[in-house]
Design a protein around this motif. Structure first.
Motif, short mmCIF file in Angstrom:
data_model
loop_
_atom_site.label_atom_id
_atom_site.label_comp_id
_atom_site.label_asym_id
_atom_site.label_seq_id
_atom_site.Cartn_x
_atom_site.Cartn_y
_atom_site.Cartn_z
N ASP A 33 0.96 -1.23 -0.01
CA ASP A 33 0.00 0.13 -0.05
C ASP A 33 0.94 1.17 0.00
O ASP A 33 1.73 1.22 0.73
CB ASP A 33 -1.02 0.07 1.17
N LEU A 34 0.51 2.20 -0.68
CA LEU A 34 1.43 3.67 -0.86
C LEU A 34 0.50 4.58 -0.18
O LEU A 34 -0.79 4.64 -0.42
CB LEU A 34 1.64 3.70 -2.31
N ASP A 35 1.24 5.69 0.05
CA ASP A 35 0.56 6.95 0.67
C ASP A 35 0.36 7.86 -0.66
O ASP A 35 0.77 7.34 -1.82
CB ASP A 35 1.30 7.82 1.70
N GLU A 36 -0.26 9.00 -0.55
CA GLU A 36 -0.48 9.78 -1.99
C GLU A 36 0.54 10.44 -2.48
O GLU A 36 0.46 10.49 -3.77
CB GLU A 36 -1.39 11.00 -1.24
N GLU A 37 1.78 10.12 -1.88
CA GLU A 37 2.86 10.55 -2.53
C GLU A 37 3.71 9.42 -3.26
O GLU A 37 4.67 9.71 -3.96
CB GLU A 37 3.89 11.35 -1.67
N GLY A 38 3.33 8.24 -3.04
CA GLY A 38 3.69 6.96 -3.56
C GLY A 38 4.63 6.34 -2.72
O GLY A 38 5.40 5.19 -3.07
N TYR A 39 4.77 6.72 -1.27
CA TYR A 39 5.74 5.98 -0.47
C TYR A 39 5.18 4.77 0.32
O TYR A 39 3.72 4.73 0.37
CB TYR A 39 6.45 6.98 0.40
N ILE A 40 6.30 3.79 0.53
CA ILE A 40 5.71 2.65 0.75
C ILE A 40 5.01 2.89 2.18
O ILE A 40 5.70 3.33 3.25
CB ILE A 40 6.59 1.54 0.82
N ILE A 41 3.75 2.33 2.59
CA ILE A 41 3.37 2.15 3.85
C ILE A 41 3.51 0.90 4.48
O ILE A 41 3.16 -0.08 4.00
CB ILE A 41 1.67 2.49 3.92
N THR A 42 4.01 0.72 5.68
CA THR A 42 4.46 -0.44 6.49
C THR A 42 3.58 -0.31 8.01
O THR A 42 3.26 0.71 8.33
CB THR A 42 5.83 -0.52 6.71
#
Length: 307
Positions: free
Chosen positions: A249-258
């Protein structure tokens, strides 16, 4: 027999190297995939806020010391461009422009903007209309078409071989003097009348009207226009969302959610450092993430080896 690593780490910055130190020290087999001489830490002229260096240290120097420590614990390194992860294989397959490697666990530690984002002219405009990053996904749409592949390594060769089931003509463009891939793959492709390998080639632009019609390629000093209906891209130009959208899953900027254990939503795949969704991005926070990810991988491997 092809080697399967306990851990494959994508990214040789502070997060990735810290994970490698912890995992290697615990006798796991570790491979770090990196692009040498790039990354935020490497480019830092002077780091004055990393504990233990009261007079400061260059970013390059700090990274080198971390790498020496990882090598002490038998970490292996591969200088290559990361292309993606096959999450449906077991073990996981990590794809690069040189070779594909297998790992029981993967840590993504690619930092911010280290890989991808710089598109070829026309690449974004024709995505889904002739531009693709996956021949095995879209190959069935290329029946009786002339297609092109741009890149290097086993991934390109395997995808080209897959396309021989569908496409009329397959043009493989590589910027080097030869297509670097496994010998058996090269021999099969070279012997297939549908396939043409074009070396010393650099993609300049993708052109068309509603759909892709031409690939503009520089061959040596000459610019040529090739009529193609598909361009399969393996140049490391994917942005964060394109690289990791299937994995996490990614946040709105494209970074990975862990989660707090650096785990993504895909079992066995973790993320650490600046590529992770977070408020603060510093060398110290990257090292913290790398510590947690490394320790979680150790537990993951031990638990799964008992099954």
């Amino acid at each position: 027999m092809e080697k399967v690593y306990d851990l494959v780490i994508v990214g040789g910055g502070p997060a990735g190297l810290t994970s490698a130190i912890y995992a290697g020290r615990s006798n796991l087999s570790v491979l770090v995939i990196e692009k040498e001489n790039v990354g935020s830490l490497h480019m830092a002229h002077l780091v004055e806020n990393y504990p233990g260096f009261p007079v400061g240290i260059s970013g390059k120097g700090l990274q080198l010391e971390m790498k020496k420590q990882a090598l002490k614990f038998k970490t292996e390194f591969l200088n290559a461009t990361f292309l993606g992860i096959d999450i449906y294989s077991n073990p996981k397959i990590v794809k690069t422009d040189k070779i594909n490697v297998k790992g029981k666990a993967v840590i993504i530690a690619t930092g911010t903007g280290k890989f991808g984002g710089k598109k070829i002219a026309g690449e974004k405009e024709f995505l889904g209309r002739g531009v693709s990053y996956c021949a095995t996904c879209d190959g069935a749409f290329t029946r009786n078409m002339t297609v092109s592949l741009f890149g290097q390594g086993d991934e390109v060769a395997e995808e080209a071989l897959f396309l021989t089931k569908y496409s009329k003509e397959i043009l493989i463009f590589t910027k080097d003097e030869n297509l670097q891939c496994r010998e058996d793959l090269f021999n099969v492709l070279s012997g297939n009348e549908k396939v043409k390998i074009i070396t010393n080639a650099e993609l300049q632009e993708l052109k068309g009207s509603e759909y892709l019609d031409f690939a503009v390629v520089k061959i040596g000093e000459e610019i040529k226009e090739y009529p193609v209906q598909y361009a399969f891209m393996y140049l490391g130009t994917k942005n964060l969302s394109e690289l990791y959208g299937e994995v996490a899953d990614l946040d709105e900027e494209g970074y990975i959610i862990t989660d707090e254990n650096m785990a993504t939503r895909t079992e066995g795949i973790f993320a650490a450092g600046d590529v992770r969704s977070r408020k603060i991005r510093q060398v110290t926070t990257a090292v913290s993430d790398g510590t947690i990810a490394g320790m979680e991988v150790i537990k993951y491997i031990l638990m799964n080896n008992k099954k």
